[in-house]
Structures are given as structure tokens and as C-alpha cells.
Design an enzyme around this catalytic site. Sequence first.
Site: not given
Lengths: 379, 379
Positions: A95, A269, A307, A309, A312, A338
Amino acid sequence: MSSPLTYKLIHQDKKTGARLGEITTPHGTFQTPMFMPVGTQASVKTLAPEELKEMGAGVILANTYHLWQRPGPEIVKEAGGLHKFMNWDQAILTDSGGFQVFSLAQMRDIKEEGVTFKSHISGAKMFLSPEKAIGIENDLGPDIMMSLDECPPYFSDFEYLQKSVARTSRWAERGLKAHRNPDTQALFGIVQGGPHEELRRQSAQDLVSLDFPGYSIGGLSVGESKEEMNRMLEFTTPLLPQNKPRYLMGVGSPDALIDGVIRGIDMFDCVLPTRIARNGTVMTSHGRLVVKNAKYAHDFTPMDPECDCYACRNYTRAYIRHLIKADETFGIRLTSYHNVYFLLNLMKKVRAAIMNDELLEFRADFFEKYGYNDSSRDF
Amino acid sequence: MSSPLTYKLIHQDKKTGARLGEITTPHGTFQTPMFMPVGTQASVKTLAPEELKEMGAGVILANTYHLWQRPGPEIVKEAGGLHKFMNWDQAILTDSGGFQVFSLAQMRDIKEEGVTFKSHISGAKMFLSPEKAIGIENDLGPDIMMSLDECPPYFSDFEYLQKSVARTSRWAERGLKAHRNPDTQALFGIVQGGPHEELRRQSAQDLVSLDFPGYSIGGLSVGESKEEMNRMLEFTTPLLPQNKPRYLMGVGSPDALIDGVIRGIDMFDCVLPTRIARNGTVMTSHGRLVVKNAKYAHDFTPMDPECDCYACRNYTRAYIRHLIKADETFGIRLTSYHNVYFLLNLMKKVRAAIMNDELLEFRADFFEKYGYNDSSRDF
């Protein structure tokens, strides 16, 4: 001059016009719509670059204001730029520092030349101008950089907003002129204008006339209602060119991501996933879950049973609750992992839904399951 | 009854007698001498199990006192034991909780039956007996567990130490009787006795007569000089059986590790690597380095240029300094990773030196390079 960034439109959802696309930067290509994890101080909080890669993050964000304060752009430049400094070889977006100057810093004095303010860290008096912001971003070396804009409160006085938008346009032009690396860093203009269609239109026209390689929509998700934000997006995105990416700044809640995509947004974002993770809150297929709550002390299921991931697949709510209650850093590593994965994976599903022209059906299913249709739940 | 733990002596350094060996547990085999990273609350601070594995940690430690307080042994038991709870499928060792009761807790009242104290977390009055300690360790389910011992100050009154050692022997016997899982968990006795050879001998004889699968040496590295510790080790290890492992508790500085190995020790543990990492201090081939110091702000070399760990291969002192100054968790992940790796790698080199009968030469080179021979340096 050749643009360092190209946007390729792959498919538009037949019912909503939502865009599936691809952005190519000097540090790789990522598909859109994309959620960009935020690495404010050149680190996505608690996570390693390898972890972000294995989640499918092709682009991350860093904050100019924070890196200007610490460690200073000269150190990042000396390191060979942000990519080398933080060991991230894919795309980076920064930014302009404006948002933090207007939200974090004290004693602001906004003039045509720039903004004088007090650092929230050192207390020192500092000055940020469009040229200074671009100079810092040139030193930091991200693939995508932002023009300095003023981000006034959403419901500011019309006359003030009108003046502010005009100044933001002049600042964008000054920044464009000051930009030292137009062949390797893509500078975006930021559309402002608060709640006024007239001002949003003027802002978009001003910036589009400067032919930026991409456009951001700023001044949203700053306290207004989601209906209001969606109304402004519906009005604003059609004012932006089809062949350039559109980035909605500071948005990261699942509903706002999906509704932003439906209104033509390509990039988002937000610090939300890592911020709530540090408080022991995670996003799951069935809505938010405060994993540190006592009721999960004996719960040996994953944070989100649907999930796949790393967190998880390997750890239970009971273990993660224990870690967070005991102030063990690994706990917030797992919740952060996660949550970032959850949003990256959500965008992957959104892209598949666009490809299949089923984004509205996906939205309906997701909202129902996540609990957005349940007025008794608080998000 | 078959022992769940076997110790195999592979080679002894010809000059010192230092032992290269192998310990087989229900959760895998690791070579000795070994440094065991400490995961006090079922997590080696900031690190993931996968990271510990890639560093070559075959065994980690967890603390009974802390896990008793939080989350409670019943939750760990319900999870299927510590291995499942924390997703670590290699060996785990737990202490008895005694050391923390004697160092952290308040208002201790030591009686033959056990110790009454106030929890340092809840403030609640709690009671720990040999049977209770073993019961908790049986619930936690580590491969190696410790008997409850009293750990009095090193230079306590002789009469007190004499009584304490005798009681620790009775507690060891009571623990052995209370042990519910002798086929799957190896219980060690802990040799105490302060600075007195007579008491160390009595303690060792008492415990060896109970035929534990391994022996710990406690009450050292508690403030006495290194010369004093080495003197007691030289006296004590020969009192322990050759065919069982010997574990020196709470030792983790490089010099003490090497000198302990020279005196016949096989296993060590210490919070040192992760504790100093959180303060921005790292161990390097050339001694300690406070990476958060200002002088490293522009230093784009690795923490330890001779180290091949993940952190040193990918990140610079300047970046890590920035992260730590900016309170970014990833900074202490990197220093923690490096420090734990440093000690694991040191032990790997020590094992190679034993195999080559060159441990004394290795010690001389390491001490010189690390700076231990430089009296102007503080360790």
C-alpha cells in the site's frame, strides 16, 4: 514503456459477470479473484513463506507505513528489496502508507504538498508526500504499488470529500511522475469518493485518464454497512477498464469477498484472518468458532472437520485450545494457518464457481452454511 | 516383565570412555548422546513437530507439573496420550513434576507422604505424592517417565540432604510400585545428593537396587560451578550400570553438554535454546550472538554462516533483527529453530567424534572457536 503487470480475463460468470482471470507479475502469475494475506511488517504474522506457498498464496501484501518506520526502506533496499529481505519469491503488493497515516498516526496536517504527522512508534514528526510514498515503494521493490491517497471517514462532509478526491487525483498524477521503476513495478491508482456516486465517478475518470496498470477501490469497509459497500461497488467497478485488475482494499470477511467478486473485484486483502486467529477465533465451513472457549476443552475434532489444511489434518480443537490458553505460540500458528488457508481456499472455490457459471448458487450455499442467513448470529 | 526401553552401546571413545549408543522406545529409536528439546506444555515453544523431525530430534520432553495444571492429565488421556494430543509420533520423556513444585510453586510443605503446595497458576492448594506423579505420567503416556524426587538447593545442610536422599529413594520405590504401565513406559530413578559423594553413592545404590530401566542425575546445574558439576558427574556415572541410559537433567549449554558426554552421560534436556531465542540470542559456531542488537541492522549474513539449518539457509541477521524488534512471531520461530538445531547438530558432531575416538580434540576445537577459552567473554 511495457507494463510489468498483465491481466488476462479467462471467463466471466454468466449470471453475475464475476471475473476469473490471471495476473502476471515480475514474480509469477496468480489467478483471480485472489485474497492476499497481509504481511504488515514483512511477515504474515506467525507464518513462514513456505507455509503460505503450500496454501496457494501467489501474492502477499506488505505495508509501506510500517516498513518505513521499521526497519526503514534503506535497509530493505540494501537487502535487495522486499522479496530477498523476507525470502518470498512470488508477487508482493504494498500500500502507499496513506491509510496508516490516516488511521494510526497522530496530529495529522494534510496539505496539498503532503501529510505531516507523528509516528505512532517513535513519536517523531514525519512527512509523507506522493513522491515520498512512491520513493519508499521503489526502495521496497514490490511488484504492485499504490498511489498515496487520502482516506477520509466515509460519511465526511461532501465539500471536504470533493476537495479530497480532487487532491487524491493530483497526488496520483504526481506519484506516477515520480515513479522510478515503471517497467518493473506496477503502480495502481485508488478510487475514493465516500458514499457519493458523483465523486466516485470523478475519481475513477481522473485515474483512468492517467492509464494506471490497475485500479484500487479505497475508502470502503471503513464502518459503512455491507449493503452500502455493495452499492458503491456496483456503481464503481463498471467505471474501470475491463482489461485491468480491480483491487478492493481492506476486505476479508467471507461474505464481503464473495459479494465483491460478484461486483467485479479481482483482488482483496485484509488482516482479518491473522488478527482473529491471535484471539483464538477461526473461520469454518459452519461459521466462526472461538476455539479457545471452554466448551472445546474435550473436543478432539479438527477446527473445521471439512477443512484439509495442515492444522485441521493434524490437530484438534482441544489441543489448540490448550495451546492458546497456555500462551503457546504454536497455537496461534495453527489458527493463523487455518484462517489464511480458509480464505485462500474460499477464493479457489469461488474461481471454480465462476468457471462453472454457478457463483450465485455457490453464494447461496455458502451463506446458508456459514450462518449468514441466521439473524441470531453475529459476524 | 519386558522393558519398554533398551539401551545399546555402540562405541566408547577410547580416551574418555564417552558412550555412543542407541535407545529404542515404543516410539522409535534415537542415537545417544542426545539433546532433548523441551516442550513444557506439550509444545516445543514456537516450533512444529515436523520442524523438530527435520532437525533430527528423535525424543522431546514434556513437563508433568505444567500439563497437570493445564490442560490436565484427564484431557491428555482422553486424547489418547501425549503423542496423539500433540501430534508427535517419536519418543517423549516427562519429568515427575517435582522440580517445578520445588522451583515454581509456593508454600511447599514436604512430608513423607508427599508435597503440599500452591499452584503457580490457579493459586489452588495441590498435593503431589510419588503415586500421584506416576499416575499423572501414566495418563500422559510418555515413553520415558521420571520418579518423584526432591530437588533441594545444592548446598543444603548435610543432615537435611541425607534425609532428603533417603526419602527420594523411598519415593522412587513407591513410584515403581504404583506404575501401571511398566511394559510400555520406562520409569527412571533420579540420583540426588547435592555436593556429597557419600550421599550420591547412597542414592545411586538405592536406585540401582530397584533395577530401573534408566537413571537420571538430578540436583545439578542448579547454580553450582561447572567444575563442581563435572566433579560430581565424574563420581556419579561410574556408580550407574553400563547397560542402562544415563540422563543429566536440565543441562543445555554447549560446554556442559560436551563435558557431560565425556563423563558418561547419554541424554540431556534444557529450555536454554528456546528461552534465549525468545530474547533474540542465538548460539553460533563462534559463540553467542545477540541478533537483535543494533549492530546487525545492516548485516545480511546468516545468524551462523557455518550453519545449514532452515533459518540460516534462508534468512539474514538484518531480517531476523527487524522481526524481533517489531515483535513479529516469525522472528522467534527462526531463532528458536536455529538454537534447537544448533544443539541437535552439536550432539551429532559429538557422536561422530566418539565414533572416531576424537572427542577430546573435538572439545578443544569447539571450545576455542566458541570462545570458552576467552576469559573476557561471558556465557
